[in-house]
Scaffold this motif. Structure first.
Motif, PDB file in Angstrom:
ATOM      1  N   HIS A  49      19.032  50.304  -6.410  1.00 48.16           N
ATOM      2  CA  HIS A  49      18.101  51.045  -7.263  1.00 48.16           C
ATOM      3  C   HIS A  49      17.167  51.882  -6.396  1.00 48.16           C
ATOM      4  CE1 HIS A  49      19.441  47.768  -9.889  1.00 48.16           C
ATOM      5  NE2 HIS A  49      19.199  48.592 -10.887  1.00 48.16           N
ATOM      6  N   GLU A  69      12.234  52.456  -9.023  1.00 50.85           N
ATOM      7  CA  GLU A  69      12.875  51.535  -9.971  1.00 50.85           C
ATOM      8  C   GLU A  69      12.834  50.101  -9.453  1.00 50.85           C
ATOM      9  OE1 GLU A  69      14.976  50.465 -13.522  1.00 50.85           O
ATOM     10  OE2 GLU A  69      13.742  52.163 -12.963  1.00 50.85           O
ATOM     11  N   LYS A  97      10.380  51.899 -19.212  1.00 51.43           N
ATOM     12  CA  LYS A  97      10.749  52.876 -18.195  1.00 51.43           C
ATOM     13  C   LYS A  97      11.245  54.181 -18.800  1.00 51.43           C
ATOM     14  CE  LYS A  97      15.573  52.241 -17.069  1.00 51.43           C
ATOM     15  NZ  LYS A  97      16.528  52.013 -16.040  1.00 51.43           N
TER      16      LYS A  97
END
Length: 186
Positions: A52, A56, A181
């Protein structure tokens, strides 16, 4: 009905616990400790960071931290409010158990089951598209939770409920992270 379920729970624990033998005791005493699994935790962190983006990865780490705080609070509050004695502290069954440790807190529900299944399942949710091998992580909570019955400190229902709580918490915190997110990725 509840009495029958609790009777089955005791009988299942007695059967499973008495499958143990002295030659395996040190293995299960090692398996049941969190520090034994630190290399696995480090591997999870490495895989999450590697697969990621840095931004993130930070969000994912926060979802793990908040989930573990929530699970820990749920474990503590439930144990204190339900007050189910651990099998090794229950006079009705402790004479027929192989008890290798003697914690003094309550039994319901298993904190080992809840925490290990929550970590494993949240790892799977984040890494299932990145690694087909991530499902192997389920070996950890299975060994970890069986060790609790082997040691005589949890009933099977403690394990089952703790496992379900862990899985549900992982799903909830994964979905919450996904919802939070989205506005920031546009």
């Amino acid at each position: 009905m509840l009495e029958k379920l609790l009777e089955w729970d005791q009988q299942a624990l007695i059967y499973l616990n008495n499958l143990g033998s002295e030659q395996f005791d040190s293995f299960w005493l090692t398996v049941t400790k969190f520090p034994t699994w630190i290399p696995l935790f480090l591997l999870i962190i490495f895989l999450l960071v590697k697969t990621h983006s840095p931004k993130e990865s930070i969000g994912i780490m926060f979802s793990f931290i908040f989930m573990l705080l929530f699970v820990t609070a749920a474990i503590f509050l439930t144990k204190e409010n339900v007050g189910r004695l651990r099998p090794i502290n229950d006079a009705s069954v402790n004479t027929v158990l192989r008890a290798l440790t003697k914690p003094s807190d309550y039994s319901f529900f298993s904190g080992h089951a809840a925490s290990s299944f929550s970590i494993a399942m949240l790892s799977i949710f984040y890494l299932r598209k990145k690694s087909k091998w991530i499902y192997m992580i389920l070996v950890w909570p299975l060994l970890f939770t069986f060790s609790r019955m082997y040691l005589g400190v949890h009933y099977p229902l403690d394990i089952l409920v703790g496992s379900m709580v862990g899985i549900l918490c992982a799903y909830f915190f994964y979905r919450m992270h996904q919802r939070l997110k989205v506005p920031y990725t546009r």
